[in-house]
Design a protein around this motif. Structure first.
Motif, PDB file in Angstrom:
ATOM      1  N   HIS A   1       0.823  -1.207   0.000  1.00  0.00           N
ATOM      2  CA  HIS A   1       0.000   0.000   0.000  1.00  0.00           C
ATOM      3  C   HIS A   1       0.864   1.268   0.000  1.00  0.00           C
ATOM      4  CE1 HIS A   1      -3.489  -2.525   0.891  1.00  0.00           C
ATOM      5  NE2 HIS A   1      -4.228  -1.467   0.537  1.00  0.00           N
ATOM      6  N   LYS A   2       1.978   1.227   0.729  1.00  0.00           N
ATOM      7  CA  LYS A   2       2.877   2.376   0.759  1.00  0.00           C
ATOM      8  C   LYS A   2       3.422   2.661  -0.640  1.00  0.00           C
ATOM      9  CE  LYS A   2       5.457   2.601   4.363  1.00  0.00           C
ATOM     10  NZ  LYS A   2       6.545   2.307   5.333  1.00  0.00           N
TER      11      LYS A   2
ATOM     12  N   TYR B   1       2.116   1.703  -3.519  1.00  0.00           N
ATOM     13  CA  TYR B   1       0.999   2.082  -4.390  1.00  0.00           C
ATOM     14  C   TYR B   1       0.632   3.559  -4.183  1.00  0.00           C
ATOM     15  CZ  TYR B   1      -3.618   1.997  -6.553  1.00  0.00           C
ATOM     16  OH  TYR B   1      -4.704   2.265  -7.335  1.00  0.00           O
ATOM     17  N   ASN B   2       0.580   4.008  -2.925  1.00  0.00           N
ATOM     18  CA  ASN B   2       0.253   5.411  -2.647  1.00  0.00           C
ATOM     19  C   ASN B   2       1.346   6.347  -3.148  1.00  0.00           C
ATOM     20  OD1 ASN B   2      -2.200   4.806  -1.468  1.00  0.00           O
ATOM     21  ND2 ASN B   2      -1.324   4.601   0.599  1.00  0.00           N
ATOM     22  N   GLU B   3       2.620   5.955  -3.032  1.00  0.00           N
ATOM     23  CA  GLU B   3       3.721   6.783  -3.543  1.00  0.00           C
ATOM     24  C   GLU B   3       3.635   6.930  -5.055  1.00  0.00           C
ATOM     25  OE1 GLU B   3       7.437   5.210  -2.196  1.00  0.00           O
ATOM     26  OE2 GLU B   3       6.969   5.569  -0.088  1.00  0.00           O
TER      27      GLU B   3
ATOM     28  N   ALA C   1       0.949   6.695  -6.873  1.00  0.00           N
ATOM     29  CA  ALA C   1      -0.224   7.520  -7.165  1.00  0.00           C
ATOM     30  C   ALA C   1       0.091   8.994  -6.957  1.00  0.00           C
ATOM     31  CB  ALA C   1      -1.388   7.100  -6.283  1.00  0.00           C
ATOM     32  N   ARG C   2       0.848   9.343  -5.888  1.00  0.00           N
ATOM     33  CA  ARG C   2       1.228  10.734  -5.648  1.00  0.00           C
ATOM     34  C   ARG C   2       2.142  11.250  -6.752  1.00  0.00           C
ATOM     35  NH1 ARG C   2       2.742   9.321   0.166  1.00  0.00           N
ATOM     36  NH2 ARG C   2       0.691   9.194   1.126  1.00  0.00           N
TER      37      ARG C   2
END
Length: 163
Positions: A147-148, A150-152, A154-155
């Motif tokens: 998740h970390k 994936y979120n990076e 996306a940002r």
């Protein structure tokens, strides 16, 4: 119990109670009239023996009822169960009962091998899980890491689309 009632009972018992009642009535009537005997059937002493032609016909009928032409997989099964030494030794027609027994033996052996393979797989997974635990790996930690990342990503994509 005579032959008629035994065969009728075997055939009709699973059909339902209505059929079973009619069979019981039929058996009772046959016993009252003496139509079917319960004793053994023996040939009379004065009767001539059966002819060779009728014996050969019955032997041929019995042979055709009890034979089976095995295919390649069944031939390999016969060799696997050690009924024959090689595929070449298997005759073109074999007894149906032998083939059924062979199938049952193969089914049991395959099931036993699958149980052994499952047990070995379970032991391997247990050892693998214990090794991962010693290294500090866990499913929860792997999920948080994913998740970390994936979120990076996306940002970063969001920042690039603004520029």
């Amino acid at each position: 119990m005579n032959f008629f009632s035994a065969c009728g009972l075997a055939r009709i018992a699973t059909s339902g109670p209505r059929q079973l009642r009619s069979l019981n009535g039929l058996i009772a009537r046959s016993q009252q009239t003496g139509l079917y005997s319960t004793g053994s059937v023996e040939p009379q002493k004065g009767s001539p023996p059966a002819s060779d032609a009728s014996q050969s016909v019955s032997a041929t009928a019995n042979l055709s009822a009890r034979t089976h032409a095995p295919n390649n997989l069944e031939k390999k099964m016969l060799v696997f169960t050690k009924k024959y030494k090689s595929v070449d030794e298997i005759p073109s027609l074999i007894n149906q009962e032998v083939m059924e027994r062979c199938r049952n033996q193969v089914r049991i052996k395959v099931a036993n091998y699958m149980m052994i393979a499952t047990a070995i797989g379970c032991i391997i997974m247990i050892l693998s899980g214990k090794g991962a635990q010693e290294r500090g790996e866990s499913v929860q930690k792997m999920n948080l890491d994913w998740h970390k990342e994936y979120n990076e990503k996306a940002r970063q994509e969001k920042a690039e689309s603004k520029n």
